[in-house]
Design a protein around this motif. Structure first.
Motif, mmCIF file in Angstrom:
data_model
loop_
_atom_site.group_PDB
_atom_site.id
_atom_site.type_symbol
_atom_site.label_atom_id
_atom_site.label_comp_id
_atom_site.label_asym_id
_atom_site.label_seq_id
_atom_site.Cartn_x
_atom_site.Cartn_y
_atom_site.Cartn_z
ATOM 1 N N LEU A 1 78.258 136.114 77.166
ATOM 2 C CA LEU A 1 78.955 136.716 76.028
ATOM 3 C C LEU A 1 78.031 136.820 74.806
ATOM 4 C CD1 LEU A 1 82.453 134.979 76.317
ATOM 5 C CD2 LEU A 1 81.826 137.306 76.980
ATOM 6 N N GLU A 2 77.195 135.828 74.618
ATOM 7 C CA GLU A 2 76.269 135.875 73.476
ATOM 8 C C GLU A 2 75.259 137.012 73.644
ATOM 9 O OE1 GLU A 2 73.038 132.995 71.171
ATOM 10 O OE2 GLU A 2 74.456 132.152 72.624
ATOM 11 N N ASN A 3 74.708 137.173 74.851
ATOM 12 C CA ASN A 3 73.759 138.271 75.089
ATOM 13 C C ASN A 3 74.447 139.625 74.962
ATOM 14 O OD1 ASN A 3 71.478 136.675 75.554
ATOM 15 N ND2 ASN A 3 72.018 136.356 77.704
ATOM 16 N N PHE A 4 75.698 139.716 75.411
ATOM 17 C CA PHE A 4 76.435 140.975 75.276
ATOM 18 C C PHE A 4 76.645 141.326 73.806
ATOM 19 C CE2 PHE A 4 80.552 143.025 74.584
ATOM 20 C CZ PHE A 4 80.340 144.229 75.246
ATOM 21 N N GLU A 5 77.029 140.334 72.990
ATOM 22 C CA GLU A 5 77.234 140.580 71.565
ATOM 23 C C GLU A 5 75.931 141.018 70.899
ATOM 24 O OE1 GLU A 5 78.897 137.036 69.980
ATOM 25 O OE2 GLU A 5 80.681 137.107 71.272
ATOM 26 N N ARG A 6 74.819 140.414 71.302
ATOM 27 C CA ARG A 6 73.526 140.808 70.726
ATOM 28 C C ARG A 6 73.187 142.263 71.094
ATOM 29 N NH1 ARG A 6 70.139 136.546 69.007
ATOM 30 N NH2 ARG A 6 71.097 134.494 69.267
ATOM 31 N N ALA A 7 73.506 142.634 72.330
ATOM 32 C CA ALA A 7 73.257 144.017 72.749
ATOM 33 C C ALA A 7 74.108 144.982 71.932
ATOM 34 C CB ALA A 7 73.552 144.174 74.243
ATOM 35 N N CYS A 8 75.377 144.632 71.703
ATOM 36 C CA CYS A 8 76.248 145.498 70.894
ATOM 37 C C CYS A 8 75.731 145.629 69.468
ATOM 38 C CB CYS A 8 77.670 144.940 70.898
ATOM 39 S SG CYS A 8 78.537 145.114 72.475
ATOM 40 N N LEU A 9 75.234 144.533 68.905
ATOM 41 C CA LEU A 9 74.650 144.591 67.562
ATOM 42 C C LEU A 9 73.413 145.486 67.556
ATOM 43 C CD1 LEU A 9 74.959 140.844 66.461
ATOM 44 C CD2 LEU A 9 76.284 142.782 65.623
ATOM 45 N N GLY A 10 72.620 145.393 68.618
ATOM 46 C CA GLY A 10 71.424 146.240 68.702
ATOM 47 C C GLY A 10 71.760 147.715 68.783
ATOM 48 N N TYR A 11 72.870 148.051 69.437
ATOM 49 C CA TYR A 11 73.296 149.450 69.557
ATOM 50 C C TYR A 11 74.220 149.878 68.416
ATOM 51 C CZ TYR A 11 71.489 149.379 74.350
ATOM 52 O OH TYR A 11 70.684 149.296 75.446
ATOM 53 N N ILE B 1 86.948 131.730 77.668
ATOM 54 C CA ILE B 1 86.406 130.384 77.499
ATOM 55 C C ILE B 1 87.346 129.342 78.111
ATOM 56 C CG2 ILE B 1 85.940 128.622 75.755
ATOM 57 C CD1 ILE B 1 84.661 130.792 74.051
ATOM 58 N N TYR B 2 88.664 129.525 77.877
ATOM 59 C CA TYR B 2 89.605 128.554 78.442
ATOM 60 C C TYR B 2 89.779 128.738 79.944
ATOM 61 C CZ TYR B 2 90.997 126.370 74.102
ATOM 62 O OH TYR B 2 90.982 125.635 72.938
ATOM 63 N N ARG B 3 89.677 129.982 80.435
ATOM 64 C CA ARG B 3 89.757 130.197 81.879
ATOM 65 C C ARG B 3 88.598 129.500 82.595
ATOM 66 N NH1 ARG B 3 91.540 134.148 85.505
ATOM 67 N NH2 ARG B 3 93.356 134.223 84.167
ATOM 68 N N MET B 4 87.409 129.532 82.002
ATOM 69 C CA MET B 4 86.236 128.932 82.612
ATOM 70 C C MET B 4 86.108 127.437 82.283
ATOM 71 S SD MET B 4 85.339 131.529 84.204
ATOM 72 C CE MET B 4 83.882 130.873 84.983
ATOM 73 N N GLY B 5 87.101 126.910 81.555
ATOM 74 C CA GLY B 5 87.089 125.472 81.271
ATOM 75 C C GLY B 5 86.088 125.058 80.217
ATOM 76 N N ILE B 6 85.654 126.001 79.371
ATOM 77 C CA ILE B 6 84.640 125.674 78.365
ATOM 78 C C ILE B 6 85.344 125.279 77.069
ATOM 79 C CG2 ILE B 6 82.465 126.433 77.337
ATOM 80 C CD1 ILE B 6 82.409 128.693 79.340
ATOM 81 N N THR B 7 86.112 124.208 77.099
ATOM 82 C CA THR B 7 86.820 123.712 75.925
ATOM 83 C C THR B 7 85.975 122.640 75.242
ATOM 84 O OG1 THR B 7 87.944 122.014 77.234
ATOM 85 C CG2 THR B 7 89.028 124.165 77.053
ATOM 86 N N PRO B 8 86.286 122.327 73.974
ATOM 87 C CA PRO B 8 85.539 121.254 73.304
ATOM 88 C C PRO B 8 85.609 119.927 74.059
ATOM 89 C CG PRO B 8 86.795 122.520 71.701
ATOM 90 C CD PRO B 8 87.209 123.021 73.048
ATOM 91 N N ASP B 9 86.775 119.615 74.653
ATOM 92 C CA ASP B 9 86.897 118.357 75.398
ATOM 93 C C ASP B 9 86.048 118.399 76.664
ATOM 94 O OD1 ASP B 9 88.249 115.739 75.673
ATOM 95 O OD2 ASP B 9 89.085 116.638 77.485
ATOM 96 N N HIS B 10 85.983 119.585 77.300
ATOM 97 C CA HIS B 10 85.132 119.739 78.485
ATOM 98 C C HIS B 10 83.663 119.522 78.110
ATOM 99 C CE1 HIS B 10 83.587 121.459 82.230
ATOM 100 N NE2 HIS B 10 82.780 122.183 81.490
ATOM 101 N N ALA B 11 83.253 120.119 76.975
ATOM 102 C CA ALA B 11 81.872 119.946 76.522
ATOM 103 C C ALA B 11 81.586 118.490 76.173
ATOM 104 C CB ALA B 11 81.612 120.853 75.314
ATOM 105 N N ARG B 12 82.591 117.789 75.586
ATOM 106 C CA ARG B 12 82.406 116.370 75.239
ATOM 107 C C ARG B 12 82.188 115.541 76.497
ATOM 108 N NH1 ARG B 12 85.350 112.013 75.644
ATOM 109 N NH2 ARG B 12 87.147 113.209 76.344
ATOM 110 N N ARG B 13 83.000 115.787 77.524
ATOM 111 C CA ARG B 13 82.850 115.014 78.759
ATOM 112 C C ARG B 13 81.496 115.265 79.404
ATOM 113 N NH1 ARG B 13 88.292 116.632 79.551
ATOM 114 N NH2 ARG B 13 87.613 118.236 81.032
ATOM 115 N N ARG B 14 81.050 116.526 79.404
ATOM 116 C CA ARG B 14 79.754 116.831 79.990
ATOM 117 C C ARG B 14 78.625 116.199 79.178
ATOM 118 N NH1 ARG B 14 78.815 122.791 82.163
ATOM 119 N NH2 ARG B 14 77.064 121.614 82.972
ATOM 120 N N PHE B 15 78.783 116.177 77.840
ATOM 121 C CA PHE B 15 77.769 115.545 76.988
ATOM 122 C C PHE B 15 77.669 114.050 77.280
ATOM 123 C CE2 PHE B 15 77.115 113.138 73.008
ATOM 124 C CZ PHE B 15 75.794 113.455 72.789
#
Length: 309
Positions: free
Chosen positions: A138-148, A190-204
């Motif tokens: 998603l970050e790379n896609f947003e950068r591409a949109c900004l570039g165009y 983000i929530y479908r892929m489980g990338i929540t703040p609590d998920h990131a905390r557990r992985r950290f």
């Protein structure tokens, strides 16, 4: 020779034999110690060689990873420069066409000098495949949109053809009246892929180094999960960071019902968190007392004092 002299001679002989045995044993001990010393020296050399080989292997892996990372950074930089250049060319063309329109100029109807045909610019976007890093995509896609120079309300139009797997399902499930809401898609993805703040905390907290993982890669994921955890909670000050870490320790091992009850109370400090938890316990005790004081039909079960939703 008298018997006394004879006994003295025998004792001297025995003493000489005893000394010889002691010297023999001493030599055997010295020989054995020498052999052990040789074996120990050989073992130390072998271990030193193994450690040196392992160290060289780690250094080679780190150098290879660093070289690969530099190559990827250079490739990304070249791609961004290319996109920037294409965007500038497009902007120049658009400005030129606008100037012609404002000046009332039209292309001459001269068959010998036809106007150049403008070929639509071919845009390149990153594509998503199942298993890819969702946030990086998603970050790379947003950068591409900004570039165009693509406005945000057109992001979803460009994004849908690049999706597959679970992200394509998220886009398809969005309400039609909100189908072009990129922020809504981003939140749902983000929530479908489980990338929540609590998920990131557990992985950290559980991220451990493994021998087959280079240290640059290990530290990269540590920092990435930490940033996702902190930014997901909108931490903007040192005091908020202190409270976040302290609340993590407070809620460690606390049942989910009590945890959500305390979090919903949005405590501003540990004292408020303690008061909210105490209120939950008071409600629980009063519920328990009420249940004991009344007769319920067979099969009746008591309700928890707080339920999610």
């Amino acid at each position: 020779m008298t018997s006394k002299e004879k006994r003295g001679a025998e004792e001297q002989i025995k003493e000489a034999e005893h000394r010889q045995q002691l010297e023999k044993r001493q030599k055997e001990v010295e020989l054995k110690e020498k052999e052990e010393s040789i074996k120990l020296a050989a073992y130390k050399r072998e271990q030193a060689a193994k450690e040196a080989a392992h160290k060289r292997k780690l250094e080679e892996e780190e150098v290879a990873h660093r070289r690969k990372q530099e190559e990827e950074d250079m490739a990304h930089h070249r791609e961004m420069e290319k996109q920037q250049k294409e965007s500038e060319e497009k902007e120049k063309q658009r400005k030129h066409e606008l100037d012609l329109t404002q000046a009332g100029l039209h292309a001459p109807a001269n068959p010998n000098n036809p106007s150049p045909i403008m070929v639509p610019q071919h845009r390149k976007f990153p594509t998503y495949k199942a298993g890819d890093d969702t946030k990086a995509f998603l970050e790379n896609f947003e950068r591409a949109c900004l570039g165009y120079s693509i406005p945000e309300d057109q992001y979803m139009v460009e994004l849908r053809p690049q999706l597959s797997g679970p992200l394509a399902e998220v886009a398809a499930e969005m309400p039609k009246q909100q189908m072009n809401d990129y922020k809504l898609f981003q939140t749902k993805a983000i929530y479908r892929m489980g990338i929540t703040p609590d998920h990131a905390r557990r992985r950290f907290r559980t991220q451990k180094w493994k021998p087959d993982v280079s240290f640059p890669k290990h530290t990269y994921y540590i920092g990435k999960n930490y940033e996702a955890w902190i930014s997901g909670h909108n931490v903007k000050s040192l005091e908020e960071l202190h409270l976040l870490i302290q609340m993590e320790q407070v809620l460690d091992g606390v049942p989910e019902d009590i945890t959500r009850y305390i979090q919903d109370g949005k405590p501003k400090n540990l004292a408020e968190a303690g008061e909210i938890g105490a209120r939950w316990m008071e409600v629980a005790e009063s519920k328990k007392a009420t249940v004991k004081g009344n007769e319920y039909p067979r099969g009746h079960t008591d309700h928890k004092p707080y339920n999610r939703g």
